[in-house]
Design an enzyme around this catalytic site. Sequence first.
Site, PDB file in Angstrom:
ATOM      1  N   HIS A  64       0.834  -1.208   0.000  1.00 45.41           N
ATOM      2  CA  HIS A  64       0.000   0.000   0.000  1.00 45.41           C
ATOM      3  C   HIS A  64       0.865   1.253   0.000  1.00 45.41           C
ATOM      4  CE1 HIS A  64      -4.185  -1.655   1.097  1.00 45.41           C
ATOM      5  NE2 HIS A  64      -3.473  -2.563   0.446  1.00 45.41           N
ATOM      6  N   TYR A 332       4.902  -6.023   8.570  1.00 52.89           N
ATOM      7  CA  TYR A 332       4.776  -4.584   8.776  1.00 52.89           C
ATOM      8  C   TYR A 332       6.045  -4.034   9.422  1.00 52.89           C
ATOM      9  CZ  TYR A 332      -0.293  -4.512   7.849  1.00 52.89           C
ATOM     10  OH  TYR A 332      -1.525  -4.587   7.275  1.00 52.89           O
TER      11      TYR A 332
END
Length: 347
Positions: A64, A332
């Site tokens: 993203h 992440y």
Amino acid sequence: MTKPSLSTGQKITRLVVIAVIPLLLIVLFLWTGGWLTPERLSSNKLISVLQQSGGEHPGYRRNHAKGVCINGNFTANGNASMLSRAALFAPGVTPVVGRFAIAGGNPNAPDYTVPVRSMALAFYQKDGQQWRTGMNAMPFFPVNSVEGFYDLQIATLPDAKTGKPDPAKIQAFVQKHPEIKPFFGWAQQYIPSSSWASDRFNSLNAFKFVDKAGASHVVRWSMVPHQAYQPINASDKNDSNFLQDDLQQRLAKGPLMWDLMITVANAHDKSDDASVAWPADRQNINAGTLTINQTTPQQQGACNDINYDPLILPDGIAASDDPILNARSSAYAKSYNARTREQAGAH
């Protein structure tokens, strides 16, 4: 002469090659990562295979990469306090820093080429604890394991000669991971909206809410928009940043709102399989309203330095037994460390 009918396997292969592959390669960037076993599959290995599709873009999120920061608050009505003792569910207002994004690793991708979007939020409780959550505008996850995700990436990598995925590899993947068939069905009929403001964002993974007595309740949640859905149109496809432009125009006229809806599982619902949607008749609780009143470019905004790790949870919210949660958290962290290192080196 009548054309011979296609088998189910042939239909799936055609759907994947023609329409679904771009969706899968892009949307799944958000969800991969984590350790299975050190000798088999690591975060490094997964990120490496992802970058074969998205390319290398130093200083940006591996997943993203293109997005904008948003600021606002969450006003709780107290309805979820019976399920969770988290302070943010008691009546009152909690500041929120978030991010809208399109899936994929290319920060220069036109908005209209990516059908699935995301909303990430960090809630800042008065006691210093935080709740971070990443949600997607799709109803369920394509596969039910990290192994399945990795297998999908390998199966859908373009062939060096044709530039397209190998249909035989895709068919073999579907036979090994048949849980992906409902996702193909959804993707075939899905039409993206014309605005982040009208997207419904879903947690997909299950979590546990822990009440004041210490009892656990398995839940999922969604941000349900106050804005009515409008499908993407031809004019949107003339603007590579139409989602960002639309957001700015809407916020110039006033704040945007979503209701936080908590879905409570029953004893038969799976907490460890994000590829299975829970029945629509499950209990739903409106926990309050998210209000967004400002957007800023991500490179200058507060969201740029936030790792929206889904396992950063306040007292009253806990992880479920879904193995993808640990995978997301690991990926992440690795992506955050890499991009902050690259950003520091650029100055």
